[in-house]
Design a protein around this motif. Sequence first.
Motif, PDB file in Angstrom:
ATOM      1  N   ALA A  30       0.830  -1.203   0.000  1.00  0.00           N
ATOM      2  CA  ALA A  30       0.000   0.000   0.000  1.00  0.00           C
ATOM      3  C   ALA A  30       0.865   1.253   0.000  1.00  0.00           C
ATOM      4  CB  ALA A  30      -0.946   0.004   1.196  1.00  0.00           C
ATOM      5  N   ILE A  31       1.963   1.209   0.726  1.00  0.00           N
ATOM      6  CA  ILE A  31       2.889   2.346   0.741  1.00  0.00           C
ATOM      7  C   ILE A  31       3.544   2.493  -0.628  1.00  0.00           C
ATOM      8  CG2 ILE A  31       5.009   3.269   1.766  1.00  0.00           C
ATOM      9  CD1 ILE A  31       2.531   3.394   3.633  1.00  0.00           C
ATOM     10  N   TRP A  32       3.993   1.384  -1.192  1.00  0.00           N
ATOM     11  CA  TRP A  32       4.608   1.410  -2.519  1.00  0.00           C
ATOM     12  C   TRP A  32       3.633   1.990  -3.550  1.00  0.00           C
ATOM     13  CZ3 TRP A  32       3.270  -0.924  -7.138  1.00  0.00           C
ATOM     14  CH2 TRP A  32       4.205  -0.850  -8.162  1.00  0.00           C
ATOM     15  N   LYS A  33       2.381   1.547  -3.483  1.00  0.00           N
ATOM     16  CA  LYS A  33       1.363   2.010  -4.424  1.00  0.00           C
ATOM     17  C   LYS A  33       1.127   3.518  -4.276  1.00  0.00           C
ATOM     18  CE  LYS A  33      -3.375   1.015  -5.867  1.00  0.00           C
ATOM     19  NZ  LYS A  33      -4.568   0.220  -5.603  1.00  0.00           N
ATOM     20  N   ALA A  34       1.049   4.005  -3.047  1.00  0.00           N
ATOM     21  CA  ALA A  34       0.852   5.440  -2.808  1.00  0.00           C
ATOM     22  C   ALA A  34       2.053   6.230  -3.311  1.00  0.00           C
ATOM     23  CB  ALA A  34       0.624   5.689  -1.319  1.00  0.00           C
ATOM     24  N   LYS A  35       3.254   5.700  -3.072  1.00  0.00           N
ATOM     25  CA  LYS A  35       4.459   6.384  -3.540  1.00  0.00           C
ATOM     26  C   LYS A  35       4.477   6.452  -5.066  1.00  0.00           C
ATOM     27  CE  LYS A  35       8.536   4.388  -3.482  1.00  0.00           C
ATOM     28  NZ  LYS A  35       9.832   3.829  -3.063  1.00  0.00           N
ATOM     29  N   ARG A  36       4.128   5.372  -5.706  1.00  0.00           N
ATOM     30  CA  ARG A  36       4.120   5.327  -7.168  1.00  0.00           C
ATOM     31  C   ARG A  36       3.043   6.244  -7.753  1.00  0.00           C
ATOM     32  NH1 ARG A  36       2.637   0.992 -11.374  1.00  0.00           N
ATOM     33  NH2 ARG A  36       4.066   1.537 -13.031  1.00  0.00           N
ATOM     34  N   ALA A  37       1.874   6.270  -7.114  1.00  0.00           N
ATOM     35  CA  ALA A  37       0.775   7.127  -7.570  1.00  0.00           C
ATOM     36  C   ALA A  37       0.985   8.594  -7.201  1.00  0.00           C
ATOM     37  CB  ALA A  37      -0.548   6.641  -6.980  1.00  0.00           C
ATOM     38  N   LYS A  38       1.887   8.821  -6.232  1.00  0.00           N
ATOM     39  CA  LYS A  38       2.170  10.173  -5.735  1.00  0.00           C
ATOM     40  C   LYS A  38       0.932  10.816  -5.126  1.00  0.00           C
ATOM     41  CE  LYS A  38       5.860  10.711  -9.007  1.00  0.00           C
ATOM     42  NZ  LYS A  38       6.330  11.314 -10.223  1.00  0.00           N
ATOM     43  N   ARG A  39       0.140   9.971  -4.461  1.00  0.00           N
ATOM     44  CA  ARG A  39      -1.097  10.433  -3.831  1.00  0.00           C
ATOM     45  C   ARG A  39      -1.465   9.475  -2.699  1.00  0.00           C
ATOM     46  NH1 ARG A  39      -5.159  14.035  -4.655  1.00  0.00           N
ATOM     47  NH2 ARG A  39      -7.266  13.326  -4.247  1.00  0.00           N
ATOM     48  N   VAL A  40      -2.009  10.026  -1.629  1.00  0.00           N
ATOM     49  CA  VAL A  40      -2.454   9.208  -0.505  1.00  0.00           C
ATOM     50  C   VAL A  40      -3.913   9.517  -0.195  1.00  0.00           C
ATOM     51  CG1 VAL A  40      -0.164   9.010   0.547  1.00  0.00           C
ATOM     52  CG2 VAL A  40      -1.662  10.867   1.240  1.00  0.00           C
ATOM     53  N   SER A  41      -4.575   8.566   0.417  1.00  0.00           N
ATOM     54  CA  SER A  41      -5.944   8.798   0.878  1.00  0.00           C
ATOM     55  C   SER A  41      -5.894   9.705   2.103  1.00  0.00           C
ATOM     56  CB  SER A  41      -6.592   7.467   1.257  1.00  0.00           C
ATOM     57  OG  SER A  41      -5.938   6.917   2.397  1.00  0.00           O
ATOM     58  N   ALA A  42      -7.025  10.247   2.457  1.00  0.00           N
ATOM     59  CA  ALA A  42      -7.107  11.076   3.660  1.00  0.00           C
ATOM     60  C   ALA A  42      -6.693  10.276   4.887  1.00  0.00           C
ATOM     61  CB  ALA A  42      -8.526  11.609   3.823  1.00  0.00           C
ATOM     62  N   GLU A  43      -7.132   9.034   4.958  1.00  0.00           N
ATOM     63  CA  GLU A  43      -6.813   8.188   6.099  1.00  0.00           C
ATOM     64  C   GLU A  43      -5.311   7.922   6.193  1.00  0.00           C
ATOM     65  OE1 GLU A  43      -9.094   7.344   3.720  1.00  0.00           O
ATOM     66  OE2 GLU A  43     -10.941   7.714   4.833  1.00  0.00           O
ATOM     67  N   LEU A  44      -4.691   7.645   5.060  1.00  0.00           N
ATOM     68  CA  LEU A  44      -3.259   7.376   5.066  1.00  0.00           C
ATOM     69  C   LEU A  44      -2.473   8.640   5.390  1.00  0.00           C
ATOM     70  CD1 LEU A  44      -1.028   5.327   4.826  1.00  0.00           C
ATOM     71  CD2 LEU A  44      -1.061   5.647   2.339  1.00  0.00           C
ATOM     72  N   ALA A  45      -2.943   9.783   4.949  1.00  0.00           N
ATOM     73  CA  ALA A  45      -2.276  11.044   5.290  1.00  0.00           C
ATOM     74  C   ALA A  45      -2.234  11.237   6.802  1.00  0.00           C
ATOM     75  CB  ALA A  45      -2.977  12.219   4.622  1.00  0.00           C
ATOM     76  N   VAL A  46      -3.335  10.965   7.466  1.00  0.00           N
ATOM     77  CA  VAL A  46      -3.395  11.091   8.931  1.00  0.00           C
ATOM     78  C   VAL A  46      -2.449  10.072   9.578  1.00  0.00           C
ATOM     79  CG1 VAL A  46      -4.883  10.783  10.950  1.00  0.00           C
ATOM     80  CG2 VAL A  46      -5.720  12.038   8.955  1.00  0.00           C
ATOM     81  N   GLN A  47      -2.441   8.857   9.080  1.00  0.00           N
ATOM     82  CA  GLN A  47      -1.578   7.821   9.651  1.00  0.00           C
ATOM     83  C   GLN A  47      -0.097   8.148   9.447  1.00  0.00           C
ATOM     84  OE1 GLN A  47      -2.497   5.547  11.720  1.00  0.00           O
ATOM     85  NE2 GLN A  47      -4.630   6.105  11.466  1.00  0.00           N
ATOM     86  N   ILE A  48       0.268   8.688   8.297  1.00  0.00           N
ATOM     87  CA  ILE A  48       1.661   9.066   8.057  1.00  0.00           C
ATOM     88  C   ILE A  48       2.057  10.199   8.999  1.00  0.00           C
ATOM     89  CG2 ILE A  48       3.238  10.144   6.395  1.00  0.00           C
ATOM     90  CD1 ILE A  48       1.851   8.434   4.210  1.00  0.00           C
ATOM     91  N   GLU A  49       1.165  11.162   9.188  1.00  0.00           N
ATOM     92  CA  GLU A  49       1.446  12.249  10.130  1.00  0.00           C
ATOM     93  C   GLU A  49       1.724  11.689  11.522  1.00  0.00           C
ATOM     94  OE1 GLU A  49      -0.409  16.534  10.746  1.00  0.00           O
ATOM     95  OE2 GLU A  49      -1.759  14.953  11.494  1.00  0.00           O
TER      96      GLU A  49
END
Length: 76
Positions: A30-49
Amino acid sequence: MSAGPLIQAAITLLGSEAKLGAACGVSQAAIWKAKRAKRVSAELAVQIERATKGAISRHRLRPDLWSAPLPEESAA
């Protein structure tokens, strides 16, 4: 700015895609996919923070959803 470099910075802070994924409650893929897409979901943005203890903020990852904190909020 796209989220790609910010995701990479979070990966570097945590040590690997797998470690960032574990800290965020998602898979390494999921992290690889977000990195490749250069976009994260709102939920993942909060979790990364949370995983980066605020070093990579949700408003930098998704400025379309969250505005930058006011100066007095960032000092607190």
